[in-house]
Design an enzyme around this catalytic site. Structure first.
Site, short mmCIF file in Angstrom:
data_model
loop_
_atom_site.label_atom_id
_atom_site.label_comp_id
_atom_site.label_asym_id
_atom_site.label_seq_id
_atom_site.Cartn_x
_atom_site.Cartn_y
_atom_site.Cartn_z
N GLN A 35 0.80 -1.22 -0.11
CA GLN A 35 -0.05 -0.14 0.11
C GLN A 35 0.87 1.11 -0.05
O GLN A 35 2.16 1.09 0.28
CB GLN A 35 -1.08 -0.06 1.19
CG GLN A 35 -0.18 -0.48 2.60
CD GLN A 35 -1.12 -0.86 3.52
OE1 GLN A 35 -2.34 -1.19 3.48
NE2 GLN A 35 -0.36 -1.32 4.58
N ASP A 160 -7.66 -4.65 14.01
CA ASP A 160 -7.68 -3.11 13.84
C ASP A 160 -7.19 -3.10 12.34
O ASP A 160 -6.10 -2.71 12.04
CB ASP A 160 -6.67 -2.71 14.58
CG ASP A 160 -6.29 -1.20 14.33
OD1 ASP A 160 -5.45 -0.69 15.17
OD2 ASP A 160 -7.06 -0.64 13.69
N THR A 162 -7.54 -2.31 8.12
CA THR A 162 -7.93 -1.08 6.98
C THR A 162 -9.52 -1.53 6.47
O THR A 162 -9.95 -2.49 7.00
CB THR A 162 -6.95 -1.09 5.93
OG1 THR A 162 -6.59 -2.35 5.57
CG2 THR A 162 -5.92 -0.29 6.04
N PRO A 167 -5.61 -5.36 0.71
CA PRO A 167 -4.97 -6.47 1.92
C PRO A 167 -5.78 -6.59 2.90
O PRO A 167 -5.91 -7.79 3.63
CB PRO A 167 -3.68 -6.04 2.21
CG PRO A 167 -3.69 -4.56 1.89
CD PRO A 167 -4.42 -3.89 0.85
#
Ligand code: SAM
Length: 288
Positions: A35, A160, A162, A167
Site C-alpha cells: 500500500q 484493527d 484497514t 490487503p
C-alpha cells in the site's frame, strides 16, 4: 487525494462526502509492496497518516479509536491473558492493550512493516509500549498467521484493519472468522473495526452473517466518534466464541488500573446502546 492549497482532502465516494484538514507539509510518502503510506503535518490535528489515500490515524483523535478497539472487549472478557492484534501497525491499539495488568502476551501481526516504521518516526507516542516484554511485533498476512495459530491459544483477537478492500479484504471473510474461532479459547472474543453505521450497513450485515456462519454464538456492535473517518461516527463489532456478550468487569474499570482519556464505565455502557435502526437490522441479521 492530496495537498490542495494546503488542504488534505479525503473523498468518500460511497458517502458522496469529503473530509479535509488544513495541512502544512507532507513529511513522509512511501509505496510499499502492499500500500501507499503518506504522513502529513496538519495545523490542528498534529500528524495525519493516510494509507492508499484513506485517513488512518491522527495525533489528535486516535485515542478515541484505540481506546474503543481495546478496553470494551478486554473489560468484557473475564480474564484476557493472551491477545492478538491483526493489523494495528501504528501500534496505538497495542499500547492500550498493554495497559491491562491481566495481559500476559500481546502479539501484533501487521502485513506491512512500513506502517510501523513510519509510526515509530511520526507517532512515537503510539509506539511507547513496543519494547514491553509482553509485546511481540510480527509482519505477516493476518489470515495466514491466524490459520497457523494453535487451537484455543487466544483469549481476545482485535482486528484493527484497514477497510474491506485491498490487503484488508481477506480479514472480513468467513475463512478468516473460522480461523479466529478455532484459535480462540472457550469464552474467547474477537473485536473488529466495523466502519460507519451510517454508511456501511451492508458491510456490518456481512460481518454478522459471516461471524454466525463461523460459529460465533453472539455478536454486538459498539459505537463511538472518530472525526477523521467518514461521517465521524464509527463502530467496532464483538463476536463471542461461546455464550453471550454480557460480562463487564466494571469494578476493574473503577479501580483505575487502566488510565484512559475517553473510555470509562459510563462510556462502556453507552457505547453498547443500540440505535433503533441498528437494533432492528441486527435482529434480522442475527436471527435470519
Ligand atoms: N484504524 C484504521 C482504520 O480503521 O482504517 C486502521 C489502522 S491500522 C493502520 C490498519 C492496518 O491494517 C495497516 O497497518 C495495514 O497494513 C493492516 N492490514 C491490512 N491488511 C492486513 C492483513 N491482511 N493482515 C495484517 N494486517 C493488515
Amino acid at each position: 487525494m492530496g495537498l490542495d492549497d494546503n488542504w488534505i482532502i479525503e473523498i468518500c465516494k460511497e458517502g458522496g462526502s469529503a473530509f479535509a484538514l488544513k495541512g502544512r507539509d507532507k513529511v513522509f510518502d512511501e509505496q510499499t509492496p502492499y500500500q501507499r503510506i503518506e504522513v502529513f503535518d496538519t495545523t490542528t490535528y498534529g500528524k495525519l497518516m493516510l494509507i492508499d489515500g484513506f485517513t488512518m490515524v491522527s495525533s489528535r483523535d486516535n485515542f478515541l479509536y484505540h481506546e474503543m478497539m481495546s478496553h470494551p472487549v478486554l473489560f468484557t472478557h473475564a480474564a484476557p491473558r493472551r491477545v492478538a492484534i491483526i493489523g494495528g501497525g501504528d501500534c496505538g491499539t497495542l499500547r492500550e492493550v498493554l495497559k491491562h495488568p491481566e495481559v500476559e502476551r500481546a502479539v501484533q501481526i501487521d502485513i506491512d512493516e512500513g506502517v510501523t516504521r513510519a509510526a515509530e518516526v511520526h507517532f512515537p507516542e503510539l509506539c511507547a509500549s513496543n519494547d514491553d516484554p509482553r509485546a511481540e511485533l510480527l509482519f505477516r498476512d493476518g489470515i495466514q498467521w491466524m490459520q497457523d495459530a494453535e487451537p484455543g491459544s487466544l483469549d481476545v483477537i482485535i482486528v484493527d484493519s484497514t477497510d474491506p478492500i485491498g490487503p484488508g479484504e481477506v480479514l472480513f471473510t468467513p475463512a478468516f472468522y473460522a480461523a479466529c474461532h478455532r484459535a480462540l479459547d472457550d469464552g474467547g472474543m474477537i473485536v473488529q473495526q466495523s466502519e460507519s453505521p451510517l454508511l456501511h450497513m451492508p458491510i456490518l450485515e456481512r460481518m454478522y452473517r459471516n461471524l454466525k456462519t463461523a460459529g460465533f454464538t453472539d455478536a454486538r456492535t459498539l459505537f463511538f466518534p472518530q472525526p477523521i473517518y467518514p461521517t465521524g461516527w464509527w463502530s467496532a463489532t464483538i463476536g463471542a466464541k461461546s455464550g453471550l456478550i454480557d460480562g463487564f468487569r466494571a469494578g476493574d474499570v473503577a479501580s483505575g488500573a487502566v488510565q484512559t482519556d475517553y473510555y470509562n464505565e459510563e462510556i462502556h455502557r453507552g457505547a453498547f446502546a443500540q440505535p433503533e435502526f441498528f437494533r432492528k437490522a441486527r435482529a434480522s441479521w442475527w436471527q435470519g
